[in-house]
Design a protein around this motif. Structure first.
Motif, mmCIF file in Angstrom:
data_model
loop_
_atom_site.group_PDB
_atom_site.id
_atom_site.type_symbol
_atom_site.label_atom_id
_atom_site.label_comp_id
_atom_site.label_asym_id
_atom_site.label_seq_id
_atom_site.Cartn_x
_atom_site.Cartn_y
_atom_site.Cartn_z
ATOM 1 N N GLY A 184 0.525 -2.507 -5.241
ATOM 2 C CA GLY A 184 1.574 -1.874 -6.032
ATOM 3 C C GLY A 184 2.179 -0.644 -5.382
ATOM 4 N N SER A 185 1.551 -0.119 -4.339
ATOM 5 C CA SER A 185 2.079 1.053 -3.661
ATOM 6 C C SER A 185 3.123 0.620 -2.634
ATOM 7 C CB SER A 185 0.947 1.812 -2.957
ATOM 8 O OG SER A 185 1.477 2.869 -2.186
ATOM 9 N N ASP A 186 4.099 1.485 -2.382
ATOM 10 C CA ASP A 186 5.107 1.140 -1.386
ATOM 11 C C ASP A 186 4.773 1.728 -0.009
ATOM 12 O OD1 ASP A 186 5.579 3.786 -2.113
ATOM 13 O OD2 ASP A 186 7.723 3.634 -1.706
ATOM 14 N N LYS A 187 3.574 2.278 0.145
ATOM 15 C CA LYS A 187 3.137 2.860 1.418
ATOM 16 C C LYS A 187 1.825 2.223 1.862
ATOM 17 C CE LYS A 187 6.112 6.385 1.703
ATOM 18 N NZ LYS A 187 7.036 6.596 2.773
ATOM 19 N N GLU A 225 5.418 -7.090 3.860
ATOM 20 C CA GLU A 225 5.128 -7.939 2.696
ATOM 21 C C GLU A 225 4.701 -9.335 3.144
ATOM 22 O OE1 GLU A 225 8.474 -8.016 0.065
ATOM 23 O OE2 GLU A 225 8.268 -5.907 -0.466
ATOM 24 N N GLU A 230 1.820 6.536 7.874
ATOM 25 C CA GLU A 230 2.127 5.752 6.676
ATOM 26 C C GLU A 230 3.512 5.142 6.821
ATOM 27 O OE1 GLU A 230 -0.354 7.584 2.953
ATOM 28 O OE2 GLU A 230 1.770 8.035 3.097
ATOM 29 N N TRP A 231 3.574 3.856 6.498
ATOM 30 C CA TRP A 231 4.843 3.135 6.568
ATOM 31 C C TRP A 231 5.230 2.678 5.180
ATOM 32 C CZ3 TRP A 231 4.737 -0.881 11.115
ATOM 33 C CH2 TRP A 231 4.506 -0.213 12.318
ATOM 34 N N SER A 232 6.513 2.628 4.922
ATOM 35 C CA SER A 232 7.011 2.010 3.699
ATOM 36 C C SER A 232 6.887 0.500 3.864
ATOM 37 C CB SER A 232 8.475 2.371 3.470
ATOM 38 O OG SER A 232 8.608 3.736 3.219
ATOM 39 N N VAL A 233 6.545 -0.159 2.782
ATOM 40 C CA VAL A 233 6.382 -1.612 2.830
ATOM 41 C C VAL A 233 7.767 -2.240 2.908
ATOM 42 C CG1 VAL A 233 5.506 -3.632 1.622
ATOM 43 C CG2 VAL A 233 4.219 -1.495 1.563
ATOM 44 N N ASN A 234 8.013 -2.959 4.018
ATOM 45 C CA ASN A 234 9.277 -3.666 4.194
ATOM 46 C C ASN A 234 9.007 -5.167 4.147
ATOM 47 O OD1 ASN A 234 8.138 -4.294 6.680
ATOM 48 N ND2 ASN A 234 9.401 -2.845 7.808
ATOM 49 N N SER A 235 10.006 -5.950 4.412
ATOM 50 C CA SER A 235 9.846 -7.407 4.305
ATOM 51 C C SER A 235 8.818 -7.939 5.301
ATOM 52 C CB SER A 235 11.197 -8.100 4.506
ATOM 53 O OG SER A 235 11.707 -7.814 5.786
#
Length: 146
Positions: free
Chosen positions: A112-115, A135, A127-132
């Motif tokens: 559920g986290s975007d990192k 995912e 830390e990276w943002s969740v991208n395609s």
């Protein structure tokens, strides 16, 4: 280059030149290595300051090189995610977080986290943002572990 100018210069400044040569000889023969290098660094610092290069310029250059290295590492890590997704092993940790491991990558995050935290060949890429791509990597790792 006029020889007369040089001879006149040497005649007028012979004492300063001889003293400088004697001091240089003494420094080279009697001063310990550490002090020699300290003198070299002082002279180099003087030249850098005299030339107009500031510490901000040096800091900017270091930051640029670091950013480029991180960018290259990130793109290489993303390519590695695509290549090693079939080998990825998803592990659910006791605290609710997850870890995904491949031969060259380790990804840690919480559902559920975007990192997520990414390590590439043992080096943290932050830390990276969740991208395609991430995912897809996480989904494939979950499928591999079932």
């Amino acid at each position: 280059m006029d020889v007369q100018v040089w001879t006149e210069f040497l005649q007028e400044n012979w004492l300063v030149i001889v003293v400088a040569l004697v001091i240089l000889f003494l420094v080279l023969n009697f001063v310990k290595t550490l002090v020699k290098w300290a003198l070299v660094l002082v002279i180099a610092a003087f030249i850098i300051i005299y030339s107009g290069i500031t510490l901000k310029d040096i800091g900017d250059a270091v930051t640029t090189v670091k950013d480029q290295a991180v960018s290259i590492s990130q793109s290489e890590a993303l390519n590695m995610m695509k290549n090693e997704a079939k080998e990825a092993k998803f592990t659910q940790n006791a605290d609710g977080s997850f870890t995904i491991k491949t031969p060259n990558l380790e990804v840690n995050g919480t559902p559920g986290s975007d990192k997520v935290k990414v390590m590439f060949r043992g080096v943290s890429l932050g830390e990276w943002s969740v991208n395609s791509t991430l995912e897809t990597f996480i989904k494939e790792a979950k499928q591999n572990s079932q």
